[in-house]
Scaffold this motif. Structure first.
Motif, PDB file in Angstrom:
ATOM      1  N   PRO A   1      -0.489   8.640  -5.331  1.00 19.68           N
ATOM      2  CA  PRO A   1      -1.191   8.084  -4.172  1.00 19.68           C
ATOM      3  C   PRO A   1      -2.430   8.896  -3.802  1.00 19.68           C
ATOM      4  CG  PRO A   1       0.716   9.324  -3.459  1.00 19.68           C
ATOM      5  CD  PRO A   1       0.790   9.256  -4.957  1.00 19.68           C
ATOM      6  N   VAL A   2      -3.317   8.276  -3.052  1.00 14.51           N
ATOM      7  CA  VAL A   2      -4.521   8.948  -2.571  1.00 14.51           C
ATOM      8  C   VAL A   2      -4.155  10.001  -1.531  1.00 14.51           C
ATOM      9  CG1 VAL A   2      -6.682   8.599  -1.284  1.00 14.51           C
ATOM     10  CG2 VAL A   2      -5.943   6.906  -2.994  1.00 14.51           C
TER      11      VAL A   2
ATOM     12  N   ARG B   1      -0.620   3.950  -2.567  1.00 11.94           N
ATOM     13  CA  ARG B   1      -1.851   4.642  -2.163  1.00 11.94           C
ATOM     14  C   ARG B   1      -1.631   5.694  -1.091  1.00 11.94           C
ATOM     15  NH1 ARG B   1      -6.230   0.621  -0.469  1.00 11.94           N
ATOM     16  NH2 ARG B   1      -7.494   2.517  -0.530  1.00 11.94           N
TER      17      ARG B   1
ATOM     18  N   LEU C   1       0.811  -1.209   0.000  1.00 12.76           N
ATOM     19  CA  LEU C   1       0.000   0.000   0.000  1.00 12.76           C
ATOM     20  C   LEU C   1       0.848   1.265   0.000  1.00 12.76           C
ATOM     21  CD1 LEU C   1      -3.202   0.520   2.008  1.00 12.76           C
ATOM     22  CD2 LEU C   1      -1.328   2.081   2.470  1.00 12.76           C
TER      23      LEU C   1
END
Length: 557
Positions: A183-184, A101, A97
């Motif tokens: 990424p978020v 993200r 991740l």
């Protein structure tokens, strides 16, 4: 002052921490480091997390990234990234991740970047771990993101090692690595603290530009309220592991509810210079046409010369403070190191109490050393971790013939002067906070009763309230002992509050020199004006806020 005025009510939630509690599980009573905090960040929003050192800001970021040290454990709560709770994930799942993200930019890129790998390879490594792109596509995308972060000569920098780049360029590489996979959420932990004002402005503008382009949510951790005024949409204020207040940036800065928030804002130094001290007549330090030239040698070919300091001239009288300001690479620290004789000047004179120390041998210089002391930016690196504070403080006086009894008596007295208990002498550096360690470093310098104290970025890594305390301490010691101070800083707010006179340096040369009120209040040189214009939050009058808050606090209930 024009704040951001964007509405995120209808934007998707990127990150939501709910009742997040982090504790020390192996300690009796399980003391909590984070006490049930709630934080929400929406897509495209910049949330600033502020508070003093030890408030829990960095622990919050490490909990989100799944990088808490082994001694800390999440005891309760949720961390939802686009609705997915991160806490139940395994370490392998979190590794997948990270960067893809949620990504992080650290304060010091030199420690975060691998010193033996070229920076281009380090950006490509992120894609190699998280994508199936081929070598040529990874290289193409790496160079594209390097162009997006406005790095010059991308082909050359792609092949460079971290030590071959400036601090601002290294931070741009870190931003490129963090955003290459879009990424978020981007977490930025004090990413501009060690940068000069113009580089800082560029980095802040860059993060805002890339955020708008990619729609990234940003959690920005900082102790600089000027930065908060510049970039935040929403501000969360932390104290002792709790969120004590949060609001849109304009509301929080104009109408803070909590006394603690008032305290943080009131501690921000003003850009308006202080009233200068009366000019003294006793010159303790005189620098005349100081030059420091690097290069020019070489065995096979002659290397180009670099003038790190060029014909620098100034005088300093007892009890006055001279500030030296400028961008990274302007020559500030070179001048300081030449004055201290940590490096040898190429030419010029350094007159200390009437003696030219510029070319003295190490032995001949020794009697003059006690007159000239220094406080560095990072006291943890300048204090011996294996020595007690008492050992560190009495070392200098013992070397110059003071008895152990007298040295210890003076050390005990100075502990009180710098606001620390006497029993601090029996403890070690790691047992103190950053601000306390800096107080100890100042006490160690004052133990020698110097005529001149050189402070090289001595408060740049401290949060605003601790910074204000250390500046007040320097002012107190200066008045008590008549010390002259050479204060090196990239923070113009700090320079305005402590300096009587200011030198502005650019590319090794002094471009402006005069009383602080004239140089900072009515700058004559375009470069000085550019430095002042680059100061974050320069349009927000924290001094005016301080007066307003004091007036409001004086009103009867």
């Amino acid at each position: 002052m024009l704040f951001k005025s964007r509405n995120f009510d209808n934007a998707d939630i990127a990150l939501q921490a709910e009742s997040l509690t982090v504790a020390l599980p192996d300690t009796p009573g399980q003391p909590q480091v984070l006490k049930g905090i709630d934080v929400t960040i929406r897509q495209g929003e910049t949330v600033c997390l502020v508070g003093e050192s030890g408030s829990g800001k960095s622990v919050t970021s490490l909990a989100i990234m799944g990088l808490l040290p082994e001694a800390l454990k999440v005891a309760n709560g949720k961390i939802n990234l686009q609705g997915q709770n991160l806490l139940p994930l395994t370490q392998a799942q979190m590794r997948e991740l990270r960067a893809a993200r949620v990504a992080m930019i650290f304060q010091e890129p030199m420690t975060a970047l691998n010193p033996v790998l070229r920076v281009g390879d380090q950006i490509m490594e992120v894609m190699e771990l998280h994508t199936r792109l081929g070598q040529s596509e990874r290289r193409k995308r790496a160079k594209a993101i390097m162009e997006q972060v406005h790095l010059p000569d991308v082909d050359r920098i792609f092949r460079s090692y971290p030590h071959q780049l400036s601090g601002g360029q290294r931070q741009r590489i870190m931003i490129a690595m963090a955003l290459v996979l879009e990424p978020v959420l981007l977490i930025a932990d004090e990413p501009t603290t060690a940068l000069d004002v113009t580089t800082q402005k560029q980095i802040l503008s860059l993060i805002d530009e890339l955020q708008q382009k990619h729609g990234t949510a940003v959690l920005f951790i900082t102790h600089d309220m000027g930065v908060v005024a510049e970039i935040a949409d929403t501000v969360y204020v932390m104290k002792h592991g709790e969120i004590v207040e949060h609001a849109p940036v304009e509301q929080l800065l104009r109408h803070p509810r909590e006394e603690y928030t008032h305290k943080l804002l009131s501690a921000v130094p003003s850009l308006s210079p202080r009233d200068p001290r009366p000019a003294g007549s006793e010159v303790v330090l005189s620098v005349e046409r100081l030059n420091k030239i690097y290069g020019g040698g070489g065995i096979l070919r002659k290397l180009p010369q670099a003038h790190a300091a060029k014909d620098v001239t100034f005088t300093l009288t007892r009890g006055r403070t001279l500030g030296i300001v400028g961008e990274s690479g302007s020559g500030k620290s070179t001048v300081a190191r030449c004055i201290m004789r940590l490096i040898d000047p190429s030419s010029g004179r350094i007159m200390l109490d009437g003696s030219d120390i510029a070319s003295l041998s190490r032995g001949a210089l020794r009697p003059h050393r006690k007159k000239l002391q220094v406080v560095f930016q990072d006291p943890m690196r300048s204090l011996n971790p294996r020595w007690t504070i008492a050992q560190s403080l009495i070392e200098g006086p013992l070397n110059y013939g003071t008895s152990r009894r007298d040295a210890l008596a003076e050390a005990k007295r100075l502990m009180g002067v710098v606001g620390l208990p006497e029993d601090s002498l029996n403890r070690y550096p790691h047992q103190f906070s950053g601000g306390q360690r800096q107080r100890i470093a100042i006490a160690r310098a004052v133990m020698m009763r110097p005529d001149v104290l050189v402070a090289d970025e001595a408060v740049s890594a401290l949060d605003v309230s601790v910074q204000a305390q250390v500046l007040a301490l320097l002012d107190q010691l200066q008045q008590e002992f008549g010390i002259a101070i050479v204060f090196i800083t990239h923070d113009l707010r700090v320079a305005a509050q402590i300096c009587d006179d200011v030198i502005v340096m650019q590319r090794g040369e002094v471009v402006e020199h005069g009383p602080a009120g004239e140089v900072l209040g009515a700058p004559a040189h375009a470069y000085t004006r550019a430095l002042i214009d680059a100061a974050p939050g320069r349009d927000w009058d924290f001094q005016n806020f301080r007066s307003m808050s004091e007036t409001e606090n004086a009103q009867p209930a």
